[in-house]
Motif scaffolding. Sequence first.
Motif, PDB file in Angstrom:
ATOM      1  N   UNK A  60       0.862  -1.190   0.000  1.00  0.00           N
ATOM      2  CA  UNK A  60       0.000   0.000   0.000  1.00  0.00           C
ATOM      3  C   UNK A  60       0.897   1.239   0.000  1.00  0.00           C
ATOM      4  N   UNK A  61       1.272   1.672  -1.214  1.00  0.00           N
ATOM      5  CA  UNK A  61       2.302   2.704  -1.353  1.00  0.00           C
ATOM      6  C   UNK A  61       1.856   4.073  -0.858  1.00  0.00           C
ATOM      7  N   UNK A  62       0.545   4.318  -0.788  1.00  0.00           N
ATOM      8  CA  UNK A  62       0.069   5.660  -0.439  1.00  0.00           C
ATOM      9  C   UNK A  62      -0.547   5.732   0.957  1.00  0.00           C
ATOM     10  N   UNK A  66       1.573   4.886   7.521  1.00  0.00           N
ATOM     11  CA  UNK A  66       2.837   4.143   7.417  1.00  0.00           C
ATOM     12  C   UNK A  66       3.961   5.072   6.965  1.00  0.00           C
ATOM     13  N   UNK A  67       3.670   5.946   6.009  1.00  0.00           N
ATOM     14  CA  UNK A  67       4.677   6.907   5.545  1.00  0.00           C
ATOM     15  C   UNK A  67       5.131   7.822   6.682  1.00  0.00           C
ATOM     16  N   UNK A  68       4.167   8.263   7.504  1.00  0.00           N
ATOM     17  CA  UNK A  68       4.513   9.139   8.612  1.00  0.00           C
ATOM     18  C   UNK A  68       5.403   8.396   9.621  1.00  0.00           C
ATOM     19  N   UNK A  69       5.033   7.160   9.942  1.00  0.00           N
ATOM     20  CA  UNK A  69       5.849   6.370  10.874  1.00  0.00           C
ATOM     21  C   UNK A  69       7.241   6.115  10.312  1.00  0.00           C
ATOM     22  N   UNK A  70       7.306   5.858   9.015  1.00  0.00           N
ATOM     23  CA  UNK A  70       8.609   5.623   8.371  1.00  0.00           C
ATOM     24  C   UNK A  70       9.474   6.878   8.436  1.00  0.00           C
ATOM     25  N   UNK A  71       8.863   8.042   8.204  1.00  0.00           N
ATOM     26  CA  UNK A  71       9.646   9.298   8.222  1.00  0.00           C
ATOM     27  C   UNK A  71      10.222   9.565   9.608  1.00  0.00           C
ATOM     28  N   UNK A  86      10.517  10.475   1.740  1.00  0.00           N
ATOM     29  CA  UNK A  86       9.259  10.154   2.415  1.00  0.00           C
ATOM     30  C   UNK A  86       8.440  11.415   2.668  1.00  0.00           C
ATOM     31  N   UNK A  87       9.109  12.495   3.132  1.00  0.00           N
ATOM     32  CA  UNK A  87       8.385  13.739   3.389  1.00  0.00           C
ATOM     33  C   UNK A  87       7.831  14.332   2.082  1.00  0.00           C
ATOM     34  N   UNK A  88       8.552  14.138   0.991  1.00  0.00           N
ATOM     35  CA  UNK A  88       8.067  14.636  -0.307  1.00  0.00           C
ATOM     36  C   UNK A  88       6.792  13.888  -0.724  1.00  0.00           C
ATOM     37  N   UNK A  89       6.808  12.570  -0.480  1.00  0.00           N
ATOM     38  CA  UNK A  89       5.629  11.769  -0.835  1.00  0.00           C
ATOM     39  C   UNK A  89       4.431  12.164   0.022  1.00  0.00           C
ATOM     40  N   UNK A  90       4.673  12.416   1.305  1.00  0.00           N
ATOM     41  CA  UNK A  90       3.596  12.849   2.201  1.00  0.00           C
ATOM     42  C   UNK A  90       3.009  14.186   1.747  1.00  0.00           C
ATOM     43  N   UNK A  97      -1.931  20.130   4.159  1.00  0.00           N
ATOM     44  CA  UNK A  97      -1.573  19.954   5.571  1.00  0.00           C
ATOM     45  C   UNK A  97      -0.275  20.716   5.850  1.00  0.00           C
ATOM     46  N   UNK A  98      -0.322  21.693   6.783  1.00  0.00           N
ATOM     47  CA  UNK A  98       0.856  22.527   7.087  1.00  0.00           C
ATOM     48  C   UNK A  98       2.064  21.697   7.503  1.00  0.00           C
ATOM     49  N   UNK A  99       1.836  20.683   8.321  1.00  0.00           N
ATOM     50  CA  UNK A  99       2.937  19.879   8.861  1.00  0.00           C
ATOM     51  C   UNK A  99       3.742  19.203   7.754  1.00  0.00           C
ATOM     52  N   UNK A 100       3.097  18.866   6.635  1.00  0.00           N
ATOM     53  CA  UNK A 100       3.808  18.217   5.527  1.00  0.00           C
ATOM     54  C   UNK A 100       4.757  19.192   4.820  1.00  0.00           C
TER      55      UNK A 100
END
Length: 856
Positions: A60-62, A66-71, A86-90, A97-100
């Motif tokens: 599940x690439x998107x 999971x992406x947040x946990x990985x980052x 990872x942050x670019x993908x998020x 989302x400001x945090x991204x």
Amino acid sequence: MKGLTLNCMDRKAEAYELVRRGLKNDLKSHVCWHVYGLLYRSDREYREAIKCYRNALRIDADNIEILRDLSLLQAQMRDLTGFVETRQKLLTLKPNHRMNWIGFAVAHHLNSSGSKAIEILEAYEGTLEDDYPPDNERCEHGEMLLYKISLLEECGFLERALEELHKKESKIVDKLALKEQEVSLLVKLGCLGEGEKIFRALLSMNPDNYKYYEGLQKCLGLYSEHGLYSADDIDKLDAFYKSLRQQYTWSSAVKRIPLDFLEGENFREAADNYIRPLLIKGVPSLFSDLCPLYDHPGKADILEKLILELEHSIRKTGTYPGRSEKEPPSTLMWILFLLAQHYDRRGQFDVALNKIDEAIDHTPTVIDLYSVKGRILKHAGDLVAAAALADEARSMDLADRFINSECVKRMLQADQVGLAEKTAVLFTKDGDQHNNLHDMQCMWYELASGESYYRQGDLGRALKNFLAIEKHYADMTEDQFDFHSYCLRKMTLRAYVEMLKFQDRLHSHKYFHKAAVGAIRCYMKLYDSPPKSMVEEDEEMAKLPPSLKKKMRQKQRKAEARAKKEAEEKNEESSAGNVSKFGKRQHVKPVDLDPNGEKLLQVEDPLLEATKYLKLLQNNSSDFLETHLLSFEVNMRRQKILLAFQAVKQLLRLDADNPDTHRCLIRFFHKVDNMSAPVTDAEKLIWRVLEAERPDLSQLHGKSLIEANNCFLEKHKDSLMHRAAAAEMLFVLDPQKKAEAIKLIEDSTNSVMQANGALGAVKEWKLKDCISVHKFLGAVLVDPGAASRWKTRCAEYFPFSTYFEGIRSSAFSKSAEDKILNTRQNGDLNNHHEATQRGDSYSVNGKLEAFNNLTI
């Protein structure tokens, strides 16, 4: 999900088993892989957790969670390239989302792409409306703007940063940080006039901030990095600080800073004005404040004369020189207190003790007097008396944690570990001293305790304490994990980046350095003198055939694994069964299965364990001589010739004239010269490297080792430790010259020290150096006669030293007391009367009374 729940209940083994079963049932489930990663993450197995997250993302690439946990894990492990991806993908998946946005910018900043981070922040600002931010987000937005300005400054865009700061000033809430950022940019741009105005404004807000004074001096062109000023500059600075004193009359810094650059009569006048009111107030930390001045040539003498004049005037008239008002009676006591610390710093311990005793007689209720007397006796070498005085100070205020801690430290220095533990337990919860001190990360206690155990030869307990400190630093590294998401959410970006930089240099901290050094020394000692049980087991194993030997080792490993599993299950049962009446599980501390550190001694390869900590020191403390001394010792034992030579070269780079450097240099080439001819290709390569490098060493160029040793001796013939090093190497090169080596040491003279001179006579030799020479004579040269002569000689130089049993030490008083007790038992009252007349009898009640007459 059951496995995840059990993991939260500390039932780790069951949790892993269930999650693995889940994966077997559905290997293509991203949830299973995600949970498997969460289990590894909870056990700090970050690399394995990252693998699990990547497997989940293949399915599940998107998945944003999971992406947040990985980052977060990539930031923790400093996988900065992966963190950026990872942050670019998020950001791509959720651009609103400001945090991204902020996370992507910070990722580029950490990955050394500051200009790219600025572009991202500007792109984010372009998405905002003109009236942004609302009132409830003003602080966060202001922090983001300050972070962006600091990025511009870091990248060298100073004018652009200043323009941005003025443009966004109304949106920045932290006005103090704004002013400090602005003045930093102005100074770098050379706008010193504007910078001066802002620094003066900052000083009006906080007139005791030393950095503001330093910045103001830079703006006026009156700042020197190394504190070296011309006479003209000193006059200008003096006039400048006099004008500031009129403006900030309540500031302490404005009076203290001129003492660093003033000289001669001007220094004396400024010091007089600074010291007098603090003595009247009774400020115990005054000497600590003045202590850095003792490194300036001549200032110690001026301070001594000044304080003695104040003492004389107060004694004679009760007033300060040139004044008619009577000072409080306590002023004399604080002058004596200051003088005692002064003479202690100068090494005149007898004078220091006389002064502090007089102060105690003057006002016996001041706790600081007893603490300082204990400190003086510690420096003089009487650790037992120092511990007794610290205990006396502690008993005067049982609610003071600092005094209690100082007492514990003195007891550990005197190797009174049991008594120290009982004293430390007074300030811990539930009387559980070890667990509480460990939970509080009380590293000074663990260090002092470990060093005490090491001195006593208890390597197990010493290692346990040293490795506990290493565990604290691992916990500190772990503690940053939650901040990766928190700081991006709360926008504390400048503090976050500073925290990450601090974490990157965490292992260069002095406590970790000392703990790692202690652990390496323990492992080396363990290698040199392995426990008898291990030797016997190895002998028995050696007699067995290879097949049986392999089976025995497998049995041992299985037994250890079984014991470990049983202990884990026992802890899990106790924690699972310990539930409160409200149904909440209470926290239970695991049982310490190895309180004496015996299992820590059962390592197959102590040098391999030592190498782990050595690498950390080499990476983080490479400028310390001790790091490369340990590297030399470890690699010589491991027969790693080139690594040992690398350590020698580092030692020569740092301090070629150091006695330990000389020892390593001679020992290394003495070993190389006695090695058998090279046979293998590797040995021949090592030989060629050493032959090529040896002529480049100026200490050995065109000289034999004996000639190099003689040159070293001739160059440093007036130094005790250099003579001792030359004597030791003489013995190593030619054991037949033992008598000559002893004579080299015994011919040393303890002359009066001239450098930065105190007014009294102070000898050059240091107590710790003389102790190491005594140990060398007794343990290395194995000459009891020479060791005894050296001990007798040093007992005169260090009369308070318990090691040398000086005539004014508690060790001497104890031996005198034993003689008197024997006399009483023999009934010879006449001899007892004579001994009493000589002053040999001491009343001992286990506390301070044993040491009352030490300074008479």
